[in-house]
Design a protein around this motif. Structure first.
Motif, PDB file in Angstrom:
ATOM      1  N   MET A  45      -4.100   6.148  -4.070  1.00 18.52           N
ATOM      2  CA  MET A  45      -4.222   4.904  -3.316  1.00 18.52           C
ATOM      3  C   MET A  45      -5.634   4.353  -3.497  1.00 18.52           C
ATOM      4  SD  MET A  45      -2.385   6.078   0.270  1.00 18.52           S
ATOM      5  CE  MET A  45      -2.161   4.388   0.851  1.00 18.52           C
ATOM      6  N   ASN A  46      -5.755   3.035  -3.370  1.00 18.69           N
ATOM      7  CA  ASN A  46      -7.059   2.382  -3.420  1.00 18.69           C
ATOM      8  C   ASN A  46      -7.398   1.809  -2.057  1.00 18.69           C
ATOM      9  OD1 ASN A  46      -7.531   2.793  -6.208  1.00 18.69           O
ATOM     10  ND2 ASN A  46      -6.116   1.131  -6.678  1.00 18.69           N
ATOM     11  N   LEU A  47      -8.669   1.873  -1.703  1.00 21.20           N
ATOM     12  CA  LEU A  47      -9.157   1.234  -0.482  1.00 21.20           C
ATOM     13  C   LEU A  47     -10.529   0.661  -0.764  1.00 21.20           C
ATOM     14  CD1 LEU A  47      -8.775   0.599   2.557  1.00 21.20           C
ATOM     15  CD2 LEU A  47      -9.999   2.733   3.038  1.00 21.20           C
ATOM     16  N   LEU A  48     -10.628  -0.667  -0.696  1.00 22.75           N
ATOM     17  CA  LEU A  48     -11.898  -1.371  -0.881  1.00 22.75           C
ATOM     18  C   LEU A  48     -12.615  -0.926  -2.151  1.00 22.75           C
ATOM     19  CD1 LEU A  48     -13.065  -1.403   2.838  1.00 22.75           C
ATOM     20  CD2 LEU A  48     -12.173  -3.334   1.514  1.00 22.75           C
ATOM     21  N   GLY A  49     -11.853  -0.902  -3.239  1.00 25.28           N
ATOM     22  CA  GLY A  49     -12.427  -0.622  -4.537  1.00 25.28           C
ATOM     23  C   GLY A  49     -12.609   0.838  -4.875  1.00 25.28           C
ATOM     24  N   PRO A  57       2.489  17.972   1.650  1.00 24.31           N
ATOM     25  CA  PRO A  57       2.579  17.420   3.012  1.00 24.31           C
ATOM     26  C   PRO A  57       1.304  17.555   3.841  1.00 24.31           C
ATOM     27  CG  PRO A  57       3.488  19.630   2.970  1.00 24.31           C
ATOM     28  CD  PRO A  57       3.032  19.344   1.569  1.00 24.31           C
ATOM     29  N   ASP A  58       0.221  18.098   3.273  1.00 26.71           N
ATOM     30  CA  ASP A  58      -0.938  18.418   4.113  1.00 26.71           C
ATOM     31  C   ASP A  58      -1.853  17.230   4.379  1.00 26.71           C
ATOM     32  OD1 ASP A  58      -1.589  18.360   1.446  1.00 26.71           O
ATOM     33  OD2 ASP A  58      -3.107  19.927   1.584  1.00 26.71           O
ATOM     34  N   PHE A  59      -1.655  16.112   3.658  1.00 26.94           N
ATOM     35  CA  PHE A  59      -2.454  14.906   3.849  1.00 26.94           C
ATOM     36  C   PHE A  59      -3.947  15.178   3.640  1.00 26.94           C
ATOM     37  CE2 PHE A  59      -4.262  11.272   6.365  1.00 26.94           C
ATOM     38  CZ  PHE A  59      -3.711  10.269   5.611  1.00 26.94           C
ATOM     39  N   ALA A  60      -4.262  15.910   2.587  1.00 20.63           N
ATOM     40  CA  ALA A  60      -5.654  16.098   2.185  1.00 20.63           C
ATOM     41  C   ALA A  60      -6.046  14.913   1.306  1.00 20.63           C
ATOM     42  CB  ALA A  60      -5.823  17.403   1.425  1.00 20.63           C
ATOM     43  N   ILE A  61      -7.133  14.246   1.661  1.00 21.04           N
ATOM     44  CA  ILE A  61      -7.565  13.051   0.945  1.00 21.04           C
ATOM     45  C   ILE A  61      -8.837  13.368   0.166  1.00 21.04           C
ATOM     46  CG2 ILE A  61      -8.268  10.637   1.145  1.00 21.04           C
ATOM     47  CD1 ILE A  61      -6.747  10.457   3.737  1.00 21.04           C
ATOM     48  N   ALA A  62      -8.806  13.107  -1.139  1.00 21.83           N
ATOM     49  CA  ALA A  62      -9.982  13.308  -1.987  1.00 21.83           C
ATOM     50  C   ALA A  62     -10.469  11.945  -2.465  1.00 21.83           C
ATOM     51  CB  ALA A  62      -9.640  14.193  -3.180  1.00 21.83           C
ATOM     52  N   GLY A  63     -11.756  11.699  -2.314  1.00 23.61           N
ATOM     53  CA  GLY A  63     -12.350  10.437  -2.735  1.00 23.61           C
ATOM     54  C   GLY A  63     -13.589  10.149  -1.925  1.00 23.61           C
ATOM     55  N   GLU A  71      -9.468   4.736   8.903  1.00 20.87           N
ATOM     56  CA  GLU A  71      -9.012   4.543   7.528  1.00 20.87           C
ATOM     57  C   GLU A  71      -7.893   5.513   7.190  1.00 20.87           C
ATOM     58  OE1 GLU A  71     -13.353   2.912   5.965  1.00 20.87           O
ATOM     59  OE2 GLU A  71     -12.735   4.971   5.513  1.00 20.87           O
ATOM     60  N   ARG A  72      -7.972   6.730   7.681  1.00 19.94           N
ATOM     61  CA  ARG A  72      -6.891   7.706   7.473  1.00 19.94           C
ATOM     62  C   ARG A  72      -5.593   7.217   8.121  1.00 19.94           C
ATOM     63  NH1 ARG A  72      -7.957  13.102   6.638  1.00 19.94           N
ATOM     64  NH2 ARG A  72      -6.770  13.759   8.466  1.00 19.94           N
TER      65      ARG A  72
END
Length: 205
Positions: A45-49, A57-63, A71-72
């Motif tokens: 996914m992209n968010l603000l560039g 299913p763990d919803f670990a976000i890398a970035g 934001e999550r």
């Protein structure tokens, strides 16, 4: 999309509520509905560039930068109930969206007035912030800019400067496909998210 937030969403519908729904959901269906890449383990996914990967299913976000809780929640709201639709090229005010009238006062105070009074006497600061964002100046209002929130979802921030007789004024417009991606209250939270990112940049100038 029906509004799903209560009067006090921080207490009634915390992050854990959306996480539980996400874990129960089908990531392939989310990817197809939201037009997102999915490699069998993570959605992109992209968010603000900035690009983020979201595992299921763990919803670990890398970035980077690491997303805040609002934001999550925005990621979750889009994945759970949003839908990608191509924009038509039209931009709408907040009140023109479904349920926009219900939250208009909240959006005006939290977002439009905050934007106008934060930068209405500091146009050069605003231009410096825009230069550091994935945004571009546009020839609308005294200082206006356009940015992409997520792929295909764009916003325009318009500022009219204040003077001795009139206070500063502002407007925030959304591409018309926001109606398929988010609810009106989500969009108020989006205004907060963008303005918070802008405030963080201004603190480094």
């Amino acid at each position: 999309m029906e509004p799903i937030y209560g009067k006090n969403n921080k207490e009634e519908l915390p992050l854990e509520f959306y996480l539980a729904k996400f874990r129960e959901g089908d990531p392939r269906e989310m990817a197809e509905r939201c037009a997102l890449p999915y490699d069998g383990e993570a959605l992109t996914m992209n968010l603000l560039g900035r690009s983020y990967t979201v595992t299921h299913p763990d919803f670990a976000i890398a970035g980077e930068p690491a997303p805040t809780n609002p934001e999550r929640i925005l990621f979750l709201r889009y994945l759970l109930d949003g839908r990608y639709v191509e924009p038509s090229g039209q931009y709408l005010t907040y009140r023109e969206f479904p349920w926009g009238e219900v939250y208009l006062q909240q959006f005006t105070g939290r977002c439009i007035k905050r934007f106008a009074f934060s930068y209405g006497s500091r146009p050069e600061v605003l231009r410096q912030i825009v230069a550091r964002m994935p945004a571009r100046l546009i020839e609308r209002s005294d200082v206006g800019f356009e940015l992409t929130l997520m792929e295909g979802l764009t916003m325009q921030f318009l500022l009219w400067l204040g003077d001795d007789e009139f206070p500063p004024n502002g407007q925030i417009l959304f591409s018309d496909n926001f109606r398929f991606a988010f609810t009106a209250e989500d969009m108020a939270n989006i205004g907060d998210i963008v303005l918070n990112r802008m405030k963080a940049i201004s603190s480094t100038l």
